[in-house]
Design an enzyme around this catalytic site. Structure first.
Site, mmCIF file in Angstrom:
data_model
loop_
_atom_site.group_PDB
_atom_site.id
_atom_site.type_symbol
_atom_site.label_atom_id
_atom_site.label_comp_id
_atom_site.label_asym_id
_atom_site.label_seq_id
_atom_site.Cartn_x
_atom_site.Cartn_y
_atom_site.Cartn_z
ATOM 1 C CB SER A 1 36.541 26.187 -2.322
ATOM 2 O OG SER A 1 36.392 26.959 -2.331
ATOM 3 C CD GLU B 1 29.094 23.641 0.906
ATOM 4 O OE1 GLU B 1 29.433 23.290 1.645
ATOM 5 O OE2 GLU B 1 29.509 22.621 -0.106
HETATM 6 O O1 KIV Z 1 35.219 27.446 1.180
HETATM 7 C C1 KIV Z 1 34.589 27.876 0.528
HETATM 8 O O2 KIV Z 1 34.643 27.860 -0.674
HETATM 9 C C2 KIV Z 1 32.847 27.743 1.493
HETATM 10 C C3 KIV Z 1 31.708 27.485 0.485
HETATM 11 C C4 KIV Z 1 31.129 26.489 -0.340
HETATM 12 C C5 KIV Z 1 31.065 28.135 1.318
HETATM 13 O O3 KIV Z 1 33.167 27.100 1.867
#
Ligand code: KIV
Length: 267
Positions: free
Chosen positions: A48, A185
């Site tokens: 992310s 998720e």
């Molecule tokens: O990359 C991320 O932040 C994630 C979370 C949303 C679990 O995979």
């Protein structure tokens, strides 16, 4: 204070004892130090960072080298948390040996303790190879942002009976392949609860209700850093966007009126 670093054994014990597991993302040294001092159980160096750090629309562009760069910074701030790092898009889907090589690169270069990857039954041979090489693997099911162009949107997943059955089969397959934990998720809460209670490994939810063994959020969302991103599953514990904006405006004002620095702030 002397901290003892958490391990996958700690996380299994927490599941067995019914102690909820706390997990947050971090992408740099400063935030990782604060999360660690607060005694978070798991820090995720999430892909992310492609969205919240690099400003991309999806998680697809972030590279292995960039994950390593952020992973190294995070690890410098961690004394006690268990640290998981995401395998970025394209680093594990081509073939098993490339996937294993890249997972090894992530752990070798960052010192993180585990990798996370997205996908279900189609990933089991890849996961098994990593586990056989001594790498703890966290799975990720439900809304899998690396498949956004196939999913078409970031909406709730596993709403039809067929997709619910598929998700349950995927979760079982990941456990059998050797995953030490799974992230679920954006799926219905009752489905996530059913999966968490039927599995012996910890199940961490994000937008998956309160029946999971733990919860994960993106740190930027918890802090309210992006006013335009407010999905139902996020709780803003701060409204940092507004606070930062106000602080920066005050600074600009003080500079413009020659009030900063004052004599106490000068040598
Ligand atoms: O990359 C991320 O932040 C994630 C979370 C949303 C679990 O995979």
């Amino acid at each position: 204070m002397t901290f003892r670093k958490k391990t996958i054994k700690t996380l299994f014990q927490m599941k067995q004892n019914g102690q909820p597991i706390s997990m947050l993302t971090a992408y740099d040294y400063t935030f990782a130090s604060i999360l660690d001092a607060a005694e978070i159980d798991i820090i995720l160096v999430g892909d992310s960072l492609s969205n919240v750090f690099q400003g991309n629309e999806t998680t697809l562009p972030v590279t292995l080298e960039e994950m390593i760069y952020h992973g190294k910074a995070v690890m410098k701030g961690v004394k006690q948390a268990f640290v998981v790092i995401d395998l970025p898009f394209g680093s594990y889907q081509v073939n098993d040996s490339e996937a294993l090589k890249n997972a090894i690169q992530l752990l070798k270069n960052t010192n993180a303790q585990a990798v996370k990857l997205e996908g279900g039954q189609e990933m089991t041979t890849t996961i098994t190879k990593m586990v056989q090489a001594g790498i703890p693997v966290m799975g990720h099911l439900g809304l899998t942002p690396q498949s956004i162009h196939q999913l078409g949107s970031y909406e709730l997943q596993a709403t039809s009976q067929a997709s619910k059955d598929r998700l349950k089969a995927d979760a079982t397959a990941l456990e059998q392949a050797g995953c030490f934990a799974i992230v679920l998720e954006k799926i219905p809460a009752d489905l996530a609860t059913e999966i968490a209670t039927s599995m012996s490994i910890p199940v961490i939810g994000i937008g998956a209700g309160n029946g999971c063994d733990g919860q994960v959020l993106v740190i930027n969302d918890l802090l309210g850093l992006d006013e335009s991103f407010k999905p139902k599953f996020v709780r803003n514990y701060l409204n940092l966007n507004t606070s930062i904006l106000e602080a920066v405006k005050l600074y600009i004002k003080d500079v413009k009126k020659k009030d900063f620095p004052n004599s106490n702030e000068s040598y």
